[in-house]
Design a protein around this motif. Sequence first.
Motif, short mmCIF file in Angstrom:
data_model
loop_
_atom_site.label_atom_id
_atom_site.label_comp_id
_atom_site.label_asym_id
_atom_site.label_seq_id
_atom_site.Cartn_x
_atom_site.Cartn_y
_atom_site.Cartn_z
N TYR A 247 21.30 -36.66 -14.59
CA TYR A 247 20.52 -37.89 -14.70
C TYR A 247 19.44 -37.97 -13.63
O TYR A 247 18.35 -38.50 -13.87
N LYS A 248 19.73 -37.42 -12.45
CA LYS A 248 18.73 -37.41 -11.39
C LYS A 248 17.54 -36.54 -11.77
O LYS A 248 16.37 -36.91 -11.57
N MET A 249 17.83 -35.36 -12.33
CA MET A 249 16.74 -34.45 -12.71
C MET A 249 15.90 -35.05 -13.83
O MET A 249 14.66 -34.95 -13.82
N ILE A 250 16.55 -35.66 -14.82
CA ILE A 250 15.81 -36.28 -15.92
C ILE A 250 14.94 -37.42 -15.39
O ILE A 250 13.78 -37.56 -15.77
N ALA A 251 15.52 -38.25 -14.50
CA ALA A 251 14.77 -39.38 -13.96
C ALA A 251 13.56 -38.91 -13.15
O ALA A 251 12.48 -39.51 -13.22
N SER A 252 13.72 -37.82 -12.39
CA SER A 252 12.58 -37.31 -11.61
C SER A 252 11.46 -36.83 -12.53
O SER A 252 10.28 -37.02 -12.24
N GLY A 253 11.83 -36.22 -13.66
CA GLY A 253 10.82 -35.79 -14.62
C GLY A 253 10.12 -36.96 -15.28
O GLY A 253 8.90 -36.94 -15.48
#
Length: 759
Positions: A247-253
């Motif tokens: 979820y962190k990686m998706i949110a950063s994108g």
Amino acid sequence: MEDKLNQRIEPSGRRGARLPAVAWAAAATLLALLLVWWWGVFQADPRHAPQLQAESVQMDGFRVEGKGFRAVGDQPSHSLAGQFRLRADKRYSFAFSVDTAPGAPAAVVVDLFGPGYDNPAQERTFATQPGQTSVHWSDTMDVGHDVPDVVSLRIFYDGPPGLLLSDIRVVEVPTWRIWVGHLLMALLIAAAVALIAAVADWTRKDDTVAPAYVPWSLLVALWLGAALVRFVAAQLLPYWSGDEYVYKMIASGIWAGGGRSGIPLPDQIQHATNLPNMLYPYLIAPSFMIGDSFYTGVRLINALIVASGLFPTYLMARRFLNGRLSLVVAVAAIALPGVFISAYAVTEVLYFPLYLWACWAGVRCLERPGSIAPPIFFGVWIGLMLNVRLNGITVLMAALMTWGLVALRDGTLRQFLTRPTWLLAPLSSYLVFKLVTVNLSAPTTDGLGMYGNRLGGWQHTIMSDLHGAAGLLLGHLTILSIPFSLALAAGVALLLPWRNQRTPSQVRTTTLFLLIATAGAIGMAIVFTIGISPSDLGGLGRWHSRYYFSSFPLLLILLFVPRPQREQSAMAWYAYWGVLASVLGAALLFVMVLKLHSSPWFGATVDSMEAQWYRFTRWWLAGFVVLVLAIAAVRDGWFRRTLQLGLLATWLMVANAGTWHELSRSPGASDSRCGALANEMVAHDPGGIAVVASGRRELVDNVFFLPYLPVAMRMLPEGGVVDGRTLASARYVLADERIQVTHATRLLGTGTCSIYKVD
């Protein structure tokens, strides 16, 4: 009824006089709690006591590695013993760190031994879990009167080679410190008892006079205060990894790409991104505006969101309880151990308040059968909730089932079928779900995305392992036993006919809905865990109460429902005690007889926070069972209310302490934050970063604190060599220690990762 909630009825002088007593008792309890916490921190600091040095060390299956000892060889048991000179009638504390745990559960046993000196009460057992890193364990032992001149502190390990023990410390605890600790704990207990008695009297007064409605300003103040406490507590915990990473990686994108176009491809993060429930990553995406401090922003957003569960819990509790007791229940709901999930970037954070708002909307809908607006409103909440977690469908199913059962009970089945306004709920929920999904999810998402085949085969799995299924069910009943067995028993009994019962039919309808919603949430969690992990986790799957802890506030409401009297209804009375005996009996069987609570998957890290207090001692359960039975046997009144509040407060303290103890030593506890270091270096000399990892855990640990997506990501499961020039347009490479990067210069190493600059 909702219109009355905005009315502020001023209490009379007599009632108002009790409020200062509650306030003073609460302040005293908080002060005592802070003193106990500070004393624990002081005691744990080795700088405040001299450390003992071992006269000699004996090893079997261990070898010295740096400042620690590594388990080697293929023997079934490894042992490490240090000889110390201990003084009689003293207490000693010991501590050590497990810096690397191999990929299988194992036990580490610590005890004291000497000639004619071997007391089983001095044994301490710690369970390792696969992939644990930098876990710090500590405990104390009383050595007794007859102590040999030299005593061996022995450490036994029964797992595979690879375990690394380090930072082993033995400290003598001065006697005065022990007495100060006892004194502070006694003050805390006295303050807590006074607070419970004051709250019981305060809430009971509200039953005998015109009920007071809590002003919304107080609710808002409590929400902000609870959010602050949650935020501060979260800052003291390490990150968890796993789901957080996704979820962190998706949110950063999303933040970098300005929305849906920024959702990363699976190759960019080595995980599927065709998720139909993207609402949570969009919620936390703004935290990336503060760069490498994004995790602080995530936790602040989480704290505000999860604490808002106070509002729907209060609104639902007002259907059953007076205003003051409803406030107590609402505060208890956001103090549940499972609410510690707000420390992590996972969907359960947003799901918790949305689930409760959806249940509240369902209650309103059931109160207005035949109306058009309430089912549409209910469906909107369901649609939003499904965009966070798909198991929210259980709330809709519970409402539909309750509608049908009530129609049968009231003889209105014909109207239920000929004027199906209830169909507006599933229709509107589907439309909202699809509307949000189409606008937020990745273009590659089709239907349920990666969750489309997660529930297949669970029936066959259960039938093929009935013993494992029984253990799984007993474990979930154990989680529910304290304190929710009282709520389940009272709720079931309330549905049965009582003679001279004054309970309105609408309250019974709401009770039915809450019970079905709870059962549905638990059932869906069991089916889901069996479907995704059928046999590789010590049985049919883990005990995942984090998938249904959102329904616990519903049971907290029913906890204070009056119990049936035998003279009013023998059927209700027998049902009450039958449910109570079944749930408590299951817990005692699971813990006392089968001893399955020692499984590493029962209360594993964040999976089941309500189960972690069982790791303290089994006798806590025995004491709680006695208290539950005492509450069940006492008639309604001030004394029963005091016992109920005492049970709830004690369980919350013990369960939260168990959760804190487990989470504070989670696998990310001493992470080197390689991603943050890489980001700091790139800030001085900009360029894209590629990530190369030898395993999933190494990937997550090394890249987690990188506040943006890497330009490339590659997995080399066995480690090896990679050419830095082949990693897209990367100027830097972040790799774990099993990876060698050629055509690049190594700039920095942390022991778990290295940062390279491509030549």
